[in-house]
Design a protein around this motif. Sequence first.
Motif, PDB file in Angstrom:
ATOM      1  N   ASN A   1      -2.970   4.614  -1.234  1.00 42.22           N
ATOM      2  CA  ASN A   1      -3.736   3.876  -2.241  1.00 42.22           C
ATOM      3  C   ASN A   1      -4.225   2.560  -1.658  1.00 42.22           C
ATOM      4  N   SER A   2      -4.963   1.821  -2.446  1.00 40.10           N
ATOM      5  CA  SER A   2      -5.479   0.541  -1.964  1.00 40.10           C
ATOM      6  C   SER A   2      -4.372  -0.513  -1.955  1.00 40.10           C
ATOM      7  N   TRP A   3      -4.633  -1.590  -1.268  1.00 39.66           N
ATOM      8  CA  TRP A   3      -3.693  -2.704  -1.177  1.00 39.66           C
ATOM      9  C   TRP A   3      -3.655  -3.456  -2.499  1.00 39.66           C
ATOM     10  N   GLN A   4      -2.452  -3.853  -2.905  1.00 36.13           N
ATOM     11  CA  GLN A   4      -2.256  -4.665  -4.111  1.00 36.13           C
ATOM     12  C   GLN A   4      -1.468  -5.908  -3.718  1.00 36.13           C
TER      13      GLN A   4
ATOM     14  N   CYS B   1       0.869  -1.172   0.000  1.00 36.07           N
ATOM     15  CA  CYS B   1       0.000   0.000   0.000  1.00 36.07           C
ATOM     16  C   CYS B   1       0.906   1.221   0.000  1.00 36.07           C
ATOM     17  N   THR B   2       0.875   1.982  -1.091  1.00 36.46           N
ATOM     18  CA  THR B   2       1.723   3.170  -1.205  1.00 36.46           C
ATOM     19  C   THR B   2       0.854   4.421  -1.265  1.00 36.46           C
TER      20      THR B   2
END
Length: 144
Positions: free
Chosen positions: A49-52, A45-46
């Motif tokens: 933003n949402s988790w990838q 999560c950067t």
Amino acid sequence: MMDDSLIPFIALATAFTLLIISLCLFGVRRFNLRRALGTVDASICTAGNSWQMGVCRYQDNELEWFRLMSLSVIPKHRFTRSSLELLGRRQPTEDELVKVQPGVVVVELQYEGKKFMLAMNFEAYAGLSSWLEAGPVIGVGTWR
């Protein structure tokens, strides 16, 4: 001349074949990433933003992060070991529990002044913190 009733069948068969080939390529890529030493499953999560979902791979002086759902062999993020700072770890919040894998810890990191988070199992976190602590010497008489 081709019968017009075969055109939908050929289009469907072609789409199905492309789908199967894509799934095979995803599987081969994931297998090759996981086969290498120093790889762990880790969501990122950067910048809020949402988790990838993805895979982290340790190199000598870099931590690389690859998207899980991609065919690219180039990492999405690269973090130089000497510029990566471990800020801490915590349990996922209620909101994060539905966005990350079960049984993970959220690792808070900073890279060149920018904060980001990785979600990984505790064993992977222990490996990450050891890898960071065992970083190379920068300059004379300076550790990390």
